[in-house]
Design an enzyme around this catalytic site. Structure first.
Site, short mmCIF file in Angstrom:
data_model
loop_
_atom_site.label_atom_id
_atom_site.label_comp_id
_atom_site.label_asym_id
_atom_site.label_seq_id
_atom_site.Cartn_x
_atom_site.Cartn_y
_atom_site.Cartn_z
N HIS A 281 -4.14 -7.35 -1.52
CA HIS A 281 -5.34 -7.58 -0.73
C HIS A 281 -5.08 -7.08 0.85
O HIS A 281 -5.16 -5.90 1.15
CB HIS A 281 -5.68 -8.90 -0.59
N HIS A 332 -10.65 3.04 -3.37
CA HIS A 332 -11.25 1.95 -2.84
C HIS A 332 -12.12 1.49 -4.05
O HIS A 332 -12.54 2.27 -4.79
CB HIS A 332 -11.88 2.07 -1.63
N ASP A 391 -6.43 1.59 5.04
CA ASP A 391 -5.02 1.28 5.14
C ASP A 391 -3.97 2.47 5.39
O ASP A 391 -2.97 2.20 5.89
CB ASP A 391 -4.69 0.51 3.79
#
Length: 477
Positions: A281, A332, A391
């Site tokens: 996460h 994603h 990210d």
């Protein structure tokens, strides 16, 4: 950790084998009972378990035949596009995270007067309660800052004069205090970690009420308390982009689930922190940085697209880096064509890279962003459309800001506490029912066996006793 060479370690090791061997479940059973593993359908869509007015994550649409159709990604806060929020923040040359907090909590964009009053109020709350720093942080440091934040949240219960009151006004007061103090908890936890685990100097600066969340955080983690305007703007952007991501992400779902049990605010938020700490996460950007370290070490020419592409193929073939076949920062659960957060952060990262002299490295990131989706398509086909996610750039941005890697995930928490707070209030106001999904028991019923008739199926280290009968081995040690 138990030493496996001693008797207690051996005892636990054998027990762990029993536990591990006891719980395998065949994949075919999930298919047989149509289990939505991870609360997802087979095409990756999440199972609908709730309704929310807080945020929306758009990466696809469902056509008239029920098929997913990929669309450019959009992130919505209370009906407003985050891109519009960011562009307006840039136009006004103001920090925008505090406005997002207001919007997420109260559902409307603030006027300038409302924003100024709210920002000032947040600033007055950043200082931790008397003796909290000494008693709850310095006396119990942690090697992991997320662990320290969770413990700090739970410890805040003891400093709250009315911790169990479930009135919305009281819960809102608790949430606003946590939103304001998360950056201080993280920064002080980091300073304690430097002192007690890294053997480095520790700097405890006081927060400045007139500064933004981004400015205060940079001030608190640096020995000289200094930062540039651009540094604070880039960090503020990262906080805006991570403040909320719908109700279905793991940590936001966690706060809905735990809040539905009618527990206190601190227990619910600490549970969300524990979820975000998970490597699946909140820790993804650290894996990106580690992967990029590996790429930079093995690619001689950072501008050679052919050399870069070949090394990415080696990673995809499980021949390089961590041998998982994953190119981190790609893909994603919802976004398909694009992640709007990645685009916004990438554009701001270009400015910071120029200021920091990191343009060559930034260009390497841009090349990988362009090449990686196609290379993954070569290996996996069109089973799932892949785009670069936030990210991929966030860790690079934090590195340019000289923020230590152990603070990457805590920064996520500093931002996401805004969304968590909104989701807790929403669950209490509109939820009204404890979460209780079903699990299918796939074990067989068995006849009870008296203890004298039981057979030991796995050797376990014997428990030893001395001459007086005192236990000297096994779990008692």
């Amino acid at each position: 950790m138990f030493d496996e060479s001693d008797e207690s370690g051996g005892f636990v090791k054998n027990l762990s084998k029993l536990a591990e061997n006891n719980d395998p479940i065949e994949t075919s059973l999930y298919e047989k009972y149509d289990v939505k593993r991870g609360l997802r359908y087979s095409d990756g869509r999440g199972v609908l378990v709730g309704l929310t007015r807080i945020g929306d994550v758009v990466g696809y649409e469902i056509d008239s035949t029920g098929k997913k159709v990929a669309v450019p990604g959009r992130l919505i806060y209370r009906g407003y596009s985050v891109e519009d929020i960011v562009r307006d923040t840039e136009r006004r040359h103001q920090f925008g995270y505090e406005q997002c907090v207001y919007l997420l909590l109260f559902g409307e964009l603030p006027t300038q007067r409302q924003l100024d009053e709210f920002t000032s109020f947040l600033g007055t709350l950043r200082t931790l309660p008397p003796n909290f720093t000494e008693d709850m942080i310095m006396k119990a440091p942690s090697s992991d800052i997320m662990n320290k934040i969770a413990r700090g949240v739970l410890a805040s219960y003891s400093y709250d004069p009315d911790p169990e009151n479930r009135d919305i006004a009281n819960i809102l007061r608790q949430c606003v205090e946590l939103i304001s103090r998360f950056s201080t908890l993280a920064a002080y936890g980091y300073q304690a970690k430097r002192r007690y685990y890294d053997g480095k100097s520790m700097y405890i600066h006081n927060p400045v009420p007139t500064l933004s969340t981004a400015e205060n955080f940079l001030r608190l983690i640096r020995s000289d308390k200094s930062y540039t305007r651009l540094e604070a703007e880039v960090l503020d952007l990262a906080l805006i982009l991570h403040a909320e991501h719908g109700g279905g992400n793991n940590s936001s779902l966690t706060i809905h689930v735990v809040s539905s049990a009618d527990t206190d605010t601190y227990s619910a938020v600490a549970a969300a922190v524990g979820s975000l700490k998970g490597r699946r996460h909140g820790g993804a950007n650290i894996r990106v940085i580690e992967m990029m370290d590996d790429i930079k070490a093995h690619v001689n020419d950072w501008s050679d697209e052919n050399e870069i592409a070949e090394y990415l193929r080696k990673i995809a073939r499980k021949e390089a880096f961590d041998h998982t076949g994953l190119i981190y920062g790609q893909g994603h659960a919802v976004y398909t064509i694009s992640d709007p957060r990645a685009i916004l952060l990438r554009d701001k990262a270009a400015e910071l890279a120029k200021e920091k002299g990191c343009e060559e490295e930034f260009n390497l990131y841009r090349i990988i962003e362009r090449l990686a989706p196609q290379i993954l398509y070569e290996f996996h086909g069109d089973k799932k459309r892949i785009c670069t996610n936030v990210d991929f750039y966030s860790g690079f941005v934090y590195t340019m800001l000289n923020i230590p890697r152990e603070l990457f995930t805590p920064l996520f928490a500093i931002s996401r506490i805004a969304g968590w707070s909104a989701h807790r209030i929403e669950e209490i106001v509109a939820g009204g029912r404890i979460y209780r999904p079903a699990y299918k028991n796939v074990s067989e019923e068995r006849a009870y066996v008296p203890i004298e008739d039981r057979v030991e199926h796995e050797p376990i280290c014997p428990v030893k006793k001395d001459d007086s009968g005192v236990v000297t081995g096994g779990p008692s040690d």
